[in-house]
Every structure is written in structure tokens, then in C-alpha cells.
Design an enzyme around this catalytic site. Structure first.
Site, PDB file in Angstrom:
ATOM      1  N   HIS A  68      -3.865   0.147 -12.885  1.00 10.42           N
ATOM      2  CA  HIS A  68      -2.997  -0.662 -13.745  1.00 10.42           C
ATOM      3  C   HIS A  68      -3.354  -2.135 -13.590  1.00 10.42           C
ATOM      4  CE1 HIS A  68      -1.196  -0.989  -9.761  1.00 10.42           C
ATOM      5  NE2 HIS A  68      -0.668  -2.128 -10.174  1.00 10.42           N
ATOM      6  N   ASP A  70      -1.225  -5.884 -13.185  1.00 11.64           N
ATOM      7  CA  ASP A  70       0.137  -6.341 -12.893  1.00 11.64           C
ATOM      8  C   ASP A  70       0.664  -7.104 -14.102  1.00 11.64           C
ATOM      9  OD1 ASP A  70      -0.013  -5.181 -10.418  1.00 11.64           O
ATOM     10  OD2 ASP A  70      -0.426  -7.043  -9.331  1.00 11.64           O
ATOM     11  N   HIS A 125      -6.490  -2.587 -11.030  1.00 10.76           N
ATOM     12  CA  HIS A 125      -6.615  -2.156  -9.631  1.00 10.76           C
ATOM     13  C   HIS A 125      -5.859  -0.847  -9.405  1.00 10.76           C
ATOM     14  CE1 HIS A 125      -3.169  -4.890 -10.005  1.00 10.76           C
ATOM     15  NE2 HIS A 125      -2.589  -4.183  -9.040  1.00 10.76           N
ATOM     16  N   ARG A 135      -0.892   3.232   4.812  1.00 14.55           N
ATOM     17  CA  ARG A 135      -1.019   1.862   4.306  1.00 14.55           C
ATOM     18  C   ARG A 135       0.361   1.356   3.906  1.00 14.55           C
ATOM     19  NH1 ARG A 135      -4.351  -1.960   1.796  1.00 14.55           N
ATOM     20  NH2 ARG A 135      -3.427  -2.948  -0.039  1.00 14.55           N
TER      21      ARG A 135
HETATM   22  O1  LIG Z   1      -0.388  -1.292  -2.430  1.00 17.92           O
HETATM   23  C1  LIG Z   1      -1.247  -2.023  -2.877  1.00 17.92           C
HETATM   24  O2  LIG Z   1      -2.161  -2.461  -2.221  1.00 17.92           O
HETATM   25  C2  LIG Z   1      -1.210  -2.436  -4.340  1.00 17.92           C
HETATM   26  C3  LIG Z   1       0.013  -1.968  -5.052  1.00 17.92           C
HETATM   27  C4  LIG Z   1       0.063  -2.482  -6.443  1.00 17.92           C
HETATM   28  O3  LIG Z   1      -0.928  -2.693  -7.083  1.00 17.92           O
HETATM   29  C5  LIG Z   1       1.376  -2.782  -7.044  1.00 17.92           C
HETATM   30  O4  LIG Z   1       2.414  -2.526  -6.410  1.00 17.92           O
HETATM   31  O5  LIG Z   1       1.379  -3.289  -8.196  1.00 17.92           O
HETATM   32 FE   LIG Z   2      -0.535  -3.800  -8.847  1.00 18.39          FE
END
Ligand SMILES: O=C(O)CCC(=O)C(=O)O
Ligand SMILES: [Fe+2]
Length: 195
Positions: A68, A70, A125, A135
Site C-alpha cells: 500500500h 500511506d 511498501h 516485529r
Molecule cells: O510495520 C511496518 O513496518 C509498516 C507498517 C505500515 O506500512 C503501516 O502501518 O502503514
Molecule cells: Fe504504511
């Protein structure tokens, strides 16, 4: 946690001010005033990706968070030391971002892409699951008030055409909720070039 959010919000605003300065945008608070606005639609998200056992991988990547971009103006991410975050390059390859719990990872959001008329890109990403370690990530998404109009800044068009129609953040969100995570949520607002 409130202290952390206040800190990253302040940092996001300082970065936005520097970006405006670098782009010679007047006034310099053009971007950060949106995030500082009392009605700014900013959010803070915590993500936890538990480790995934080998047999769940079946040779491929197991996705923890689908691809996606942001949506907001700017995202400030921090994670623990576990690999997982990947960005998509123009050539179609995914590359891993080395995790570093002592650094911030800054992402341009769709709204900033529009305001800069595509000069800054909201990079696609995703997060792939890790086989042995969990993670954790926390992200502050600096956004604008729902009623604010988003459009390319005239000073960045330099005689060229605006790539996007004007829309409100509310309209973007309404359309995003109807779409799938991986869709290009800006597609609906792109102008079709006259032939
Ligand atoms: O957890 C991550 O490293 C990225 C998460 C992400 O892209 C988001 O929450 O928009
Ligand atoms: Fe994100």
C-alpha cells in the site's frame, strides 16, 4: 505514549517545514500547519507481527501487512530490530529496509504527493513476516483536517499542468474505504491528459 506522539508530531512538522523551504514554498508552514491544525486527522498505529513458522511460508513470502501507500501527508515510523519492511522500486523489485531501532523511517503520503504535483512520491511498501523474530512498529501518520482541500500547489506546477483534480481529505477517505488496500487510491483523482 502521549509524550512520544507529541515528539514525533513535532519532528514531522519540522521535516515538513524543511521540505517547504527546500521547495521554496511560501509560506514555509504550508504543509506543517495542516498537521498542527486542531482538527488534523492524524493517527498513531502500533503493529505487531508475530514470527511465522517455516512451514507457513511454503517457499514464498508470507505477508504481514499488504502492499500500500500511506494516505496522509507524512509518516514517521520506528520499529524494533526485526526485518520485514520492504519498499517497491520503479523496476518492480521489492527491497528490504534494514531495521534500526535507533532511527526513524520517513514516508511521503499520498496527500504530499498530490500537493507536490507528483514531485514527491508516496512509495509503495509492505511488511513480510519474519521466520524467527517478532516485529514491532509504531507509526505516526500526520494528516490534514477532513474538510481541507488537497490540490497541487500552484508554485510547483511551473507552467505545467496539475496532475490531480482538487479533492477533500474526506472525499479521499470515502473513496479509500471502498477500495482495496493495494489499489492506487489516487487513481480516481488523477486528471486524464487531453489527447
Ligand atoms: O510495520 C511496518 O513496518 C509498516 C507498517 C505500515 O506500512 C503501516 O502501518 O502503514
Ligand atoms: Fe504504511
Amino acid at each position: 505514549m502521549n509524550d512520544y506522539v507529541s515528539f514525533v508530531k513535532k519532528m514531522a512538522c519540522e521535516i515538513l517545514e524543511m521540505l517547504a523551504e527546500g521547495l521554496k514554498i511560501q509560506p514555509r508552514n504550508t504543509f506543517n500547519k495542516l498537521v498542527m491544525n486542531e482538527e488534523s486527522d492524524s493517527i498513531f498505529r502500533l503493529n505487531h507481527y508475530p514470527p511465522c513458522l517455516d512451514d507457513q511460508f511454503k517457499g514464498g513470502n508470507l505477508i504481514g501487512f499488504g502492499e500500500h501507500t500511506d494516505p496522509q501527508i507524512i509518516s514517521v515510523l520506528r520499529s524494533n530490530n526485526t526485518f520485514g519492511l520492504q519498499i517497491l522500486l520503479k523496476d518492480g523489485n521489492w527491497v528490504s529496509i534494514p531495521p534500526d531501532q535507533t532511527s526513524f523511517f520517513i514516508n511521503v503520503g499520498d496527500s504530499l504527493q498530490v500537493m507536490t504535483n507528483g514531485m514527491f512520491k508516496s512509495v509503495r511498501h509492505r511488511v513480510v513476516a519474519n521466520k524467527s523474530k517478532s516485529r514491532l512498529s509504531m507509526i505516526y501518520f500526520g494528516g490534514q483536517p477532513l474538510c481541507k482541500k488537497i490540490a497541487p500547489l500552484p508554485s510547483l506546477m511551473k507552467g505545467g499542468d496539475s496532475v490531480y483534480q482538487e479533492f477533500t481529505w474526506f472525499e479521499y477517505k470515502k473513496s479509500a474505504y471502498r477500495s482495496r488496500l493495494a489499489e492506487n487510491r489516487l487513481g480516481e483523482f488523477e486528471k486524464i491528459a487531453a489527447s
